[in-house]
Design an enzyme around this catalytic site. Structure first.
Site, PDB file in Angstrom:
ATOM      1  N   HIS A   1       1.153  -1.225  -0.213  1.00  0.00           N
ATOM      2  CA  HIS A   1       0.411   0.115   0.003  1.00  0.00           C
ATOM      3  C   HIS A   1       0.792   0.930  -0.279  1.00  0.00           C
ATOM      4  O   HIS A   1       1.748   1.897   0.759  1.00  0.00           O
ATOM      5  CB  HIS A   1      -0.968   0.088   1.324  1.00  0.00           C
ATOM      6  CG  HIS A   1      -1.950  -0.851   1.467  1.00  0.00           C
ATOM      7  ND1 HIS A   1      -2.906  -1.377   0.760  1.00  0.00           N
ATOM      8  CD2 HIS A   1      -1.777  -2.209   1.980  1.00  0.00           C
ATOM      9  CE1 HIS A   1      -3.803  -1.807   0.883  1.00  0.00           C
ATOM     10  NE2 HIS A   1      -2.936  -3.002   2.051  1.00  0.00           N
ATOM     11  N   VAL A   2       0.976   1.811  -1.083  1.00  0.00           N
ATOM     12  CA  VAL A   2       2.159   2.745  -1.412  1.00  0.00           C
ATOM     13  C   VAL A   2       1.358   2.972  -2.471  1.00  0.00           C
ATOM     14  O   VAL A   2       0.867   3.468  -2.990  1.00  0.00           O
ATOM     15  CB  VAL A   2       3.257   2.990  -1.077  1.00  0.00           C
ATOM     16  CG1 VAL A   2       3.313   1.853  -2.735  1.00  0.00           C
ATOM     17  CG2 VAL A   2       4.103   3.996  -0.960  1.00  0.00           C
TER      18      VAL A   2
END
Length: 417
Positions: A175-176
């Site tokens: 998650h980035v």
């Protein structure tokens, strides 16, 4: 007389030979000196004539080098003319010939990044990838960092360097928000992602943070240990209509930053972030699918990245996988009132603009390879279609919204304007 004459002739010949030999011997040093003088004079004339030309050539080369360096710094890369000169002269350098061997170039995209969006089916895909990585023999690196989507410049550089050092072929998932590898002089990997209807994503996150999934309702206590009961059991209609922070901007501006990037303006709801996200999708993402058509997404991934996703659809449909995935659905999820949904839709206009853009691009890609969409796309929000929110969704992932948790501590959650 005859013999005498012959002897005289022989004597005269010998005398002439001796004379000529002595003459040549006496003249040889002078002749050599004359030759050397002539050679030196020619060389000096040559140097006099060629020095200005060489000087001008050196100055012109130095000027081009300085000009090229200037363009390189101003434009972030070498000018075209220097690239053409390098191509003309050849790409081989001393380091190429004598340095360490170049990394092996694989005949397919061997570096894939899946910067998965929270509550958009990424746990479903990660479960599939764990099975596929064993079958297809590629390196799967699934980060367990769920609360750090926005990075400092130093953190970006470190993360991208670590990703690029993973043995190829690899698929990295975390998650980035979008990372621009080329900005740091690193080879850009292939990006993939999946999004879903923004309101459905919001509802899934809202109830998951409070009540977890079918693996056990105590799961939410681990993820949100500081959440008070009045916050945990707050009615979602009240949250939306009373404009609580969790149900209003900028918290609702969630999907676009994953594609816009790390720039501070990417977190501000507006046209700038929206357009930059669209541009990054067109330039850097091999595929962005929609969760509502997950099976078609998997079909396209299998077509475009067979080394990673071969047989993914058959695995997804297998009873063994279904048994693993059935425990990840969010519990206690229900639909808000139509009034609350309409308010929510108005607050998420930029998110829906981006969602429709992605959906159109996805359907266009399916059309190009001969896949037909099951339903005709419309611009009608999902909540206005009575059956859409009731249809079975793919298994939802155990995801975080911890980046929201970071900000939640700054606000008194029950205080609202």
């Amino acid at each position: 007389m005859g013999d005498r004459s012959r002897r005289l002739c022989v004597c005269e010949e010998e005398m002439m030979k001796n004379y000529n030999s002595n003459r040549y011997k006496s003249q040889t040093p002078n002749h050599i000196r004359d030759k050397k003088n002539n050679r030196n004079s020619c060389l000096s004339v040559f140097l006099i004539r060629s020095s200005p030309r060489n000087y001008g050539f050196c100055m012109a080369t130095l000027f081009l080098f300085c000009l090229g360096s200037l363009f390189y710094q101003l434009n972030g890369g070498p000018p075209k003319i220097l690239l053409e000169i390098r191509q003309y002269l050849g790409n081989s350098t001393f380091l190429d010939d004598h340095g360490p061997p170049l990394p092996r170039v694989l005949p397919f995209p061997s570096q894939v990044v899946y910067n998965r969006v929270g509550k958009c089916g990424s746990r479903t895909v990660v479960l599939l990838l764990r099975i596929l990585s064993e079958r297809q023999d590629f390196n799967l690196v699934a980060s367990d960092i769920h609360n750090k989507t926005r990075l400092t410049k130093h953190e970006q550089a470190d993360l991208m360097k670590n990703i690029s050092n993973i043995p190829q072929p690899f698929l990295y998932t975390r998650h980035v928000h979008f990372l621009n590898f080329t900005r740091f002089g690193i080879e850009q990997p292939v990006y993939i992602n999946i999004i879903r209807d923004p309101i459905n994503r919001f509802l899934s996150n809202y109830f998951f943070r409070r009540f977890g999934d079918w693996r056990g309702e105590q799961n939410h206590m681990i993820r949100t240990p500081g959440m008070k009961n009045e916050e945990r059991y707050l009615d979602i209609n009240e949250c939306i209509l009373e404009n609580y922070p969790e149900c209003s901007n900028p918290r609702l501006f969630y999907i676009i930053p994953y594609f816009c990037g790390q720039h501070p303006r990417c977190r501000e709801p507006g046209e700038w972030a929206l357009e930059r996200a669209k541009q990054n999708v067109l330039e850097n993402f091999l595929l962005v699918g929609i969760l509502e058509e997950l099976e078609d997404v998997l079909l396209l991934l299998e077509r475009f990245l067979p080394h990673f996703f071969k047989d993914v659809v058959s695995i997804y449909k297998s009873p063994e996988y279904r048994k693993l995935g059935n425990m990840t659905g969010t519990v206690r999820k229900h639909t808000p009132s139509l009034e609350a949904l309409q308010v929510l839709y108005q607050r998420m206009q930029y998110e829906y603009d981006f969602y429709y853009f992605i959906r159109d691009q996805f359907h266009l890609m399916k059309k190009k390879i001969g896949l037909k969409s099951q339903s005709r796309p419309t611009r009608t929000p999902g909540f206005l279609q009575a059956s859409q929110l009731k249809t079975e969704q793919p298994e939802e992932e155990e995801e975080e919204e911890a980046e929201e948790e970071e900000e939640a501590g700054e606000d008194n959650w029950l205080e609202h304007p």
